[in-house]
Design a protein around this motif. Structure first.
Motif, PDB file in Angstrom:
ATOM      1  N   ARG A  28       0.755  -1.184   0.064  1.00 46.19           N
ATOM      2  CA  ARG A  28       0.191   0.056   0.051  1.00 46.19           C
ATOM      3  C   ARG A  28       0.812   1.222   0.018  1.00 46.19           C
ATOM      4  NH1 ARG A  28      -2.109   4.035   3.167  1.00 46.19           N
ATOM      5  NH2 ARG A  28      -0.611   3.139   4.799  1.00 46.19           N
ATOM      6  N   GLN A  29       1.922   1.315   0.941  1.00 46.25           N
ATOM      7  CA  GLN A  29       2.688   2.381   1.099  1.00 46.25           C
ATOM      8  C   GLN A  29       3.408   2.545  -0.351  1.00 46.25           C
ATOM      9  OE1 GLN A  29       5.427   1.605   4.170  1.00 46.25           O
ATOM     10  NE2 GLN A  29       3.872   2.016   5.621  1.00 46.25           N
ATOM     11  N   ASN A  30       3.769   1.734  -1.023  1.00 42.39           N
ATOM     12  CA  ASN A  30       4.439   1.851  -2.467  1.00 42.39           C
ATOM     13  C   ASN A  30       3.517   1.795  -3.558  1.00 42.39           C
ATOM     14  OD1 ASN A  30       7.542   1.703  -1.852  1.00 42.39           O
ATOM     15  ND2 ASN A  30       6.671   0.179  -0.389  1.00 42.39           N
ATOM     16  N   ALA A  31       2.141   1.972  -3.539  1.00 41.16           N
ATOM     17  CA  ALA A  31       1.272   1.933  -4.542  1.00 41.16           C
ATOM     18  C   ALA A  31       1.508   0.532  -5.603  1.00 41.16           C
ATOM     19  CB  ALA A  31       1.418   3.257  -5.302  1.00 41.16           C
ATOM     20  N   ILE A  32       1.679  -0.441  -4.734  1.00 45.60           N
ATOM     21  CA  ILE A  32       1.772  -1.756  -5.540  1.00 45.60           C
ATOM     22  C   ILE A  32       0.492  -2.642  -5.072  1.00 45.60           C
ATOM     23  CG2 ILE A  32       2.763  -3.925  -5.685  1.00 45.60           C
ATOM     24  CD1 ILE A  32       5.491  -2.299  -4.707  1.00 45.60           C
ATOM     25  N   GLU A  33      -0.194  -3.037  -6.257  1.00 43.42           N
ATOM     26  CA  GLU A  33      -1.385  -4.027  -6.305  1.00 43.42           C
ATOM     27  C   GLU A  33      -1.000  -5.198  -6.007  1.00 43.42           C
ATOM     28  OE1 GLU A  33      -4.975  -1.974  -8.888  1.00 43.42           O
ATOM     29  OE2 GLU A  33      -2.926  -2.345 -10.047  1.00 43.42           O
ATOM     30  N   ILE A  34      -1.350  -6.008  -5.029  1.00 43.95           N
ATOM     31  CA  ILE A  34      -1.219  -7.326  -4.702  1.00 43.95           C
ATOM     32  C   ILE A  34      -2.322  -8.061  -4.409  1.00 43.95           C
ATOM     33  CG2 ILE A  34      -0.947  -6.518  -2.124  1.00 43.95           C
ATOM     34  CD1 ILE A  34       1.393  -8.208  -1.802  1.00 43.95           C
ATOM     35  N   VAL A  35      -2.131  -9.574  -4.729  1.00 49.75           N
ATOM     36  CA  VAL A  35      -3.083 -10.351  -4.456  1.00 49.75           C
ATOM     37  C   VAL A  35      -2.345 -11.627  -3.801  1.00 49.75           C
ATOM     38  CG1 VAL A  35      -4.877 -12.026  -5.539  1.00 49.75           C
ATOM     39  CG2 VAL A  35      -4.487 -10.127  -6.401  1.00 49.75           C
ATOM     40  N   PHE A  36      -2.735 -12.268  -2.604  1.00 47.36           N
ATOM     41  CA  PHE A  36      -2.038 -13.296  -2.021  1.00 47.36           C
ATOM     42  C   PHE A  36      -2.533 -14.681  -2.439  1.00 47.36           C
ATOM     43  CE2 PHE A  36      -1.585  -9.815   0.869  1.00 47.36           C
ATOM     44  CZ  PHE A  36      -0.262  -9.797   1.103  1.00 47.36           C
ATOM     45  N   ILE A  37      -1.708 -15.395  -2.874  1.00 46.02           N
ATOM     46  CA  ILE A  37      -2.103 -16.810  -3.446  1.00 46.02           C
ATOM     47  C   ILE A  37      -1.557 -17.972  -2.674  1.00 46.02           C
ATOM     48  CG2 ILE A  37      -2.043 -15.626  -5.997  1.00 46.02           C
ATOM     49  CD1 ILE A  37       0.521 -17.045  -6.212  1.00 46.02           C
ATOM     50  N   LYS A  38      -2.380 -19.064  -2.932  1.00 43.75           N
ATOM     51  CA  LYS A  38      -1.765 -20.398  -2.383  1.00 43.75           C
ATOM     52  C   LYS A  38      -1.996 -20.085  -0.787  1.00 43.75           C
ATOM     53  CE  LYS A  38       2.105 -20.961  -4.724  1.00 43.75           C
ATOM     54  NZ  LYS A  38       3.270 -21.536  -4.979  1.00 43.75           N
ATOM     55  N   GLY A  39      -1.251 -20.925  -0.027  1.00 41.46           N
ATOM     56  CA  GLY A  39      -1.157 -20.829   1.344  1.00 41.46           C
ATOM     57  C   GLY A  39      -2.563 -21.288   2.198  1.00 41.46           C
ATOM     58  N   PRO A  40      -2.877 -20.782   3.193  1.00 48.42           N
ATOM     59  CA  PRO A  40      -3.924 -20.924   4.068  1.00 48.42           C
ATOM     60  C   PRO A  40      -5.211 -20.644   3.383  1.00 48.42           C
ATOM     61  CG  PRO A  40      -2.441 -19.967   5.479  1.00 48.42           C
ATOM     62  CD  PRO A  40      -2.067 -19.732   3.974  1.00 48.42           C
ATOM     63  N   ALA A  41      -5.246 -19.677   2.561  1.00 53.18           N
ATOM     64  CA  ALA A  41      -6.737 -19.580   1.801  1.00 53.18           C
ATOM     65  C   ALA A  41      -7.223 -20.778   1.233  1.00 53.18           C
ATOM     66  CB  ALA A  41      -6.342 -18.387   0.960  1.00 53.18           C
ATOM     67  N   LEU A  42      -6.164 -21.513   0.502  1.00 50.65           N
ATOM     68  CA  LEU A  42      -6.571 -22.651  -0.178  1.00 50.65           C
ATOM     69  C   LEU A  42      -7.296 -23.626   0.839  1.00 50.65           C
ATOM     70  CD1 LEU A  42      -3.400 -23.565  -2.408  1.00 50.65           C
ATOM     71  CD2 LEU A  42      -5.607 -22.675  -3.150  1.00 50.65           C
ATOM     72  N   HIS A  43      -6.975 -23.706   1.933  1.00 53.97           N
ATOM     73  CA  HIS A  43      -7.337 -24.706   2.903  1.00 53.97           C
ATOM     74  C   HIS A  43      -9.011 -23.980   3.261  1.00 53.97           C
ATOM     75  CE1 HIS A  43      -8.122 -27.514   6.463  1.00 53.97           C
ATOM     76  NE2 HIS A  43      -8.483 -26.468   7.139  1.00 53.97           N
ATOM     77  N   ALA A  44      -8.853 -22.736   3.620  1.00 50.80           N
ATOM     78  CA  ALA A  44     -10.290 -22.024   3.909  1.00 50.80           C
ATOM     79  C   ALA A  44     -11.329 -22.153   2.842  1.00 50.80           C
ATOM     80  CB  ALA A  44      -9.931 -20.563   4.236  1.00 50.80           C
ATOM     81  N   GLN A  45     -10.699 -22.225   1.599  1.00 49.49           N
ATOM     82  CA  GLN A  45     -11.819 -22.299   0.318  1.00 49.49           C
ATOM     83  C   GLN A  45     -12.053 -23.719   0.012  1.00 49.49           C
ATOM     84  OE1 GLN A  45      -9.302 -20.061  -2.549  1.00 49.49           O
ATOM     85  NE2 GLN A  45     -10.622 -18.394  -2.324  1.00 49.49           N
ATOM     86  N   GLY A  46     -11.481 -24.893   0.846  1.00 49.16           N
ATOM     87  CA  GLY A  46     -11.793 -26.207   0.724  1.00 49.16           C
ATOM     88  C   GLY A  46     -10.992 -26.707  -0.691  1.00 49.16           C
ATOM     89  N   LEU A  47     -10.025 -26.166  -1.144  1.00 49.04           N
ATOM     90  CA  LEU A  47      -9.353 -26.488  -2.145  1.00 49.04           C
ATOM     91  C   LEU A  47      -8.103 -27.527  -2.010  1.00 49.04           C
ATOM     92  CD1 LEU A  47      -9.224 -23.312  -4.329  1.00 49.04           C
ATOM     93  CD2 LEU A  47     -10.855 -25.039  -4.402  1.00 49.04           C
ATOM     94  N   ARG A  48      -7.635 -27.626  -0.659  1.00 48.56           N
ATOM     95  CA  ARG A  48      -6.716 -28.450  -0.359  1.00 48.56           C
ATOM     96  C   ARG A  48      -6.812 -28.835   1.108  1.00 48.56           C
ATOM     97  NH1 ARG A  48      -0.947 -25.122   0.398  1.00 48.56           N
ATOM     98  NH2 ARG A  48      -1.433 -24.452   2.572  1.00 48.56           N
ATOM     99  N   ALA A  49      -6.411 -30.017   1.524  1.00 47.71           N
ATOM    100  CA  ALA A  49      -6.582 -30.416   2.796  1.00 47.71           C
ATOM    101  C   ALA A  49      -5.417 -29.859   3.702  1.00 47.71           C
ATOM    102  CB  ALA A  49      -6.274 -32.209   3.054  1.00 47.71           C
TER     103      ALA A  49
END
Length: 383
Positions: free
Chosen positions: A121-142
């Motif tokens: 945010r401080q550097n005006a960079i758009e960012i999306v977080f991929i893989k990691g715990p979000a995959l588990h939360a979305q039911g995409l991996r155990a």
């Protein structure tokens, strides 16, 4: 109330932090800690308990004028200011984040997401977080957790983000191919944080431009909170495509094993038929066609575009020949620089490879010579 000529306006204190976690009820909280906070000035996370935690919570809910604080609380607040956790300055734009309980098993790991989001945010960079715990939360991996943090930014922004993270204790491991379109990510090596970061600027297996791919993923991304900070993660169907590509990517010439293929199919099935559309939008049909056929049948993938990704040939190679094939994709204007770095890696890269941060210059020179000799022997031997 107005102040007289020459008088200073009253200070109003408020809590600040880059990320904030409430440890009450968490196993760490049983040790007496109440809050885990990341200060706004570069440094390590801070644990608070007792008067410090109480003061921080109070200022989070109700900023307080200096004259309303008793002597003891005033002293505590000034200690919080020194720690980068409280401020009376109206010019500090990082207000207190939402205080929330950890949802990752490693609270400190969760703070890394919040930190990356703030630095971006401080550097005006758009960012999306991929893989990691979000995959588990979305039911995409155990598997629930990951050992590092992965994020995705526009090509070119990975270097800006990496340089900004140096102040917080991470060291970028620059590739000899940096700036050529060959690397898909830039790894940031941690110090005391103990959590590496991979900053992606493209994703292997996608046959569309990295800029367009990022636009697709960002446009449909979902909001998720890490350490009280809202960040963006891919939609379920596009995240399924990303994780399936990750599982099916050749590694140093080795094709994916049955477990990896099963993981890819699980993610694509869990996300439903929308994954076919997402695979087509992201140019992932070449890599995912077979597993999508197994998951949904031949008729479901009729019309799926299957252009071959430009990087798939060299990713399927192994040893030094992999580097040769990758090198041949490099634009001519970059080849001299890349070749020089391949033959004679930078000091930072050699220190990382040798895992010897205090290695003397002579040791690194000998290591470079050995590395180059092994590569030449492997090439001449047809490996």
């Amino acid at each position: 109330m107005s102040t007289g000529a020459g008088s200073r306006p009253a200070k109003t204190w408020r809590s600040v932090a880059v990320g904030a976690l409430d440890l009450v009820g968490h196993p760490i909280g049983e040790e007496g800690y109440e809050l885990l906070l990341l200060p706004i000035n570069a440094g390590a996370p801070a644990y608070l308990w007792g008067d410090g935690a109480a003061a921080w919570r109070r200022l989070l809910e109700h900023p307080a004028a200096d004259e309303t604080l008793d002597e003891h609380t005033s002293d505590v607040v000034r200690q919080l200011e020194e720690m980068g956790l409280a401020t009376a300055s109206p010019h500090v734009d990082r207000g207190a984040v939402e205080l929330s309980p950890p949802w990752l098993r490693s609270p400190q790991h969760e703070l890394v997401y919040a930190l990356l989001a703030e630095v971006a945010r401080q550097n005006a960079i758009e960012i999306v977080f991929i893989k990691g715990p979000a995959l588990h939360a979305q039911g995409l991996r155990a598997r629930e957790h990951s050992g590092d943090v992965d994020c995705w930014v526009r090509p070119g922004d990975e270097v800006r983000l990496a340089e900004a993270m140096v102040a917080w204790g991470w060291t970028p491991l620059y590739s000899a191919f940096l700036g050529t379109g060959v690397p898909h990510s830039l790894t940031l090596q941690p110090a005391e944080w103990g959590c590496a970061i991979d900053v992606h600027s493209r994703f292997p297996g996608m046959a569309i431009s990295p800029e367009v791919a990022f636009e697709y993923v960002q446009a449909s991304s979902e909001s998720r909170a890490y350490a009280g900070v809202r960040v963006q993660t891919p939609s379920r169907s596009e995240h399924a495509v990303i994780t399936a590509l990750h599982e099916l990517r050749p590694t140093h010439g080795r094709q994916p094993n049955p477990v990896q293929a099963a993981n890819a199919r699980h993610a694509l099935e869990a996300a439903g038929h929308d994954t076919i559309r997402s695979a087509n939008d992201l140019g992932a049909g070449y890599v995912l066609r077979q597993v999508l056929r197994e998951a949904y049948g031949e008729s479901s993938i009729h019309g799926l575009a299957t252009p071959r990704p430009e990087d798939w040939a060299w990713r399927s190679a192994s040893g030094p020949r992999r580097y040769v094939k990758a090198f041949l994709t490099v634009p001519w204007r970059h080849r001299a620089r890349v070749l020089g770095r391949l033959i004679w890696p930078s000091t930072a890269m050699m220190l990382s490879v040798e895992d010897a941060p205090d290695a003397p210059a002579r040791t690194l020179v000998l290591a470079r010579v050995r590395r180059f000799s092994r590569a030449v022997r492997a090439l001449l031997g047809g490996k």
